[in-house]
Design an enzyme around this catalytic site. Sequence first.
Site, PDB file in Angstrom:
ATOM      1  N   THR A 165     -41.023  -2.929 -17.082  1.00  0.00           N
ATOM      2  CA  THR A 165     -41.727  -3.927 -17.875  1.00  0.00           C
ATOM      3  C   THR A 165     -42.625  -4.632 -16.878  1.00  0.00           C
ATOM      4  OG1 THR A 165     -39.611  -4.299 -18.973  1.00  0.00           O
ATOM      5  CG2 THR A 165     -41.279  -5.971 -19.328  1.00  0.00           C
ATOM      6  N   ARG A 193     -37.483   1.453 -31.826  1.00  0.00           N
ATOM      7  CA  ARG A 193     -36.617   0.686 -30.917  1.00  0.00           C
ATOM      8  C   ARG A 193     -37.388  -0.500 -30.317  1.00  0.00           C
ATOM      9  NH1 ARG A 193     -36.950  -0.607 -25.084  1.00  0.00           N
ATOM     10  NH2 ARG A 193     -34.837  -1.104 -24.430  1.00  0.00           N
ATOM     11  N   ASP A 196     -35.988  -5.686 -24.841  1.00  0.00           N
ATOM     12  CA  ASP A 196     -35.780  -7.125 -24.656  1.00  0.00           C
ATOM     13  C   ASP A 196     -37.097  -7.878 -24.423  1.00  0.00           C
ATOM     14  OD1 ASP A 196     -36.202  -5.883 -22.171  1.00  0.00           O
ATOM     15  OD2 ASP A 196     -34.876  -7.262 -21.104  1.00  0.00           O
ATOM     16  N   THR A 216     -36.405  -7.266 -16.183  1.00  0.00           N
ATOM     17  CA  THR A 216     -36.912  -5.900 -16.327  1.00  0.00           C
ATOM     18  C   THR A 216     -35.723  -4.939 -16.366  1.00  0.00           C
ATOM     19  OG1 THR A 216     -37.081  -5.518 -13.950  1.00  0.00           O
ATOM     20  CG2 THR A 216     -39.011  -6.468 -15.020  1.00  0.00           C
TER      21      THR A 216
HETATM   22  N1  GLY Z   1     -36.709  -4.072 -20.240  1.00  0.00           N
HETATM   23  C1  GLY Z   1     -37.559  -3.146 -20.896  1.00  0.00           C
HETATM   24  C2  GLY Z   1     -36.947  -2.501 -22.042  1.00  0.00           C
HETATM   25  O1  GLY Z   1     -35.739  -2.410 -22.133  1.00  0.00           O
HETATM   26  O2  GLY Z   1     -37.702  -2.035 -22.879  1.00  0.00           O
END
Ligand code: GLY
Length: 305
Positions: A165, A193, A196, A216
Site C-alpha cells: 500500500t 475484496r 484495510d 501496510t
Molecule cells: N494493506 C493492503 C491490503 O491489505 O490491501
Amino acid sequence: MLLVANAEAWPGFKTTVEQLKAGADPLTAMVEGISLVEREPKVRSVGFGGWPNMLGVMECDAAVMDGNTREVGAVGAVPNTIPVAKLAHEVMKKLPHVMLTGEGARRFATETGFSVDDVLLEDSKRVWWERLEKEMTPEQKAAFPNTPLAPLLKTITDPERVRDTTVWLAADRERGIHAATSTSGWAWKYPGRLGDSPIPGAGYYADSRYGAAACTHTGEMTMRSATARTIVLAMKLGYSLTDAVKLAVDELDELAGGFLGGVVIHAVDAHGNHQVTNFRCQGEIRYWLWEDSMPEPELRDATNA
Ligand code: GLY
C-alpha cells in the site's frame, strides 16, 4: 511539520514536501504526492503499477482522514480509475458519505470529472494470467471466467505477491495530523475484496489531539484488530507512542485462525515523534521521513517488533 510515508512513496514524496513547505493544506499535498505514486508503473502495489484481481481487473482502494475534524473519505474496489486517493478526497469534500465502492465509486468519479482509464498494464496482465494458469485444470481454464474462483485461492495467498500500500501521515502543530492511503490491494484477490486501506480504524486513523497511524501489508489482520484506531485510542488513554504501537502489535500477535501474515505500522504522535514497526514482514522494510529541520527527505529503516 513531519511527513512519514512507506518506501513506495518515492515518486511523490518530494512533491508533497515542497507543497507543505509552501504552506499547502496537508491532505491536498499528500493526495498530490500519492497521485504521482499511483501513476508510476514501477510501484507494483499501488495504482497503475499494481496487480489485478483474480479476474484480471484492477480494483483500487484509497482513503483520506482529516485529524482535525475526523472526517473521512474512502473508496474501495474502484475499477478503471486513477488517482483513487484524489477520488477519496472528493468523497470527503462533496458527499455526506464516508465510503463508496465498486460501480458507485466509478459513477461518482465520472460525475466529478475523472476519466475512465485502462489501469491494467500489459506486463501485469501477462503475469496475472501465467500465475492463474498454473493453478487451473484444463476444465477450469476452458470455462474461465465462468468457473468458481474460491478453489484458486492459492494465487491470492502466494507469498511472492505483495500486499503493499502507500500510506502517508502528516503532522503539524498548527495544521493538525492527517492520514492518506492508496493501494491496488492483494494481487489476485477475490473480486470485490476490500483491504484495510479504505477502512478507517484498520488501515489508517488520525486525530490531531493525539496522533495517527497507518498500516501496510496484511489488511485481513489490521481489519480484525482495528490496528490504527487501537494505536490512536491508546495514546488518548495516556500510552506513549511506543507503548501504543506495542499494544497494537500484541493484538496482531494474539490473532488466531484465518490468514496470518506480516504488517508494518507507521505512527506519529502529537509531540512530533514517529515510529515505523515491522511485525513479521520478510526483508528490509524502509520508510520516508521529512521534518522541517531536514534539508532533504531521508529513507530510514523500520524497527522490528
Ligand atoms: N494493506 C493492503 C491490503 O491489505 O490491501
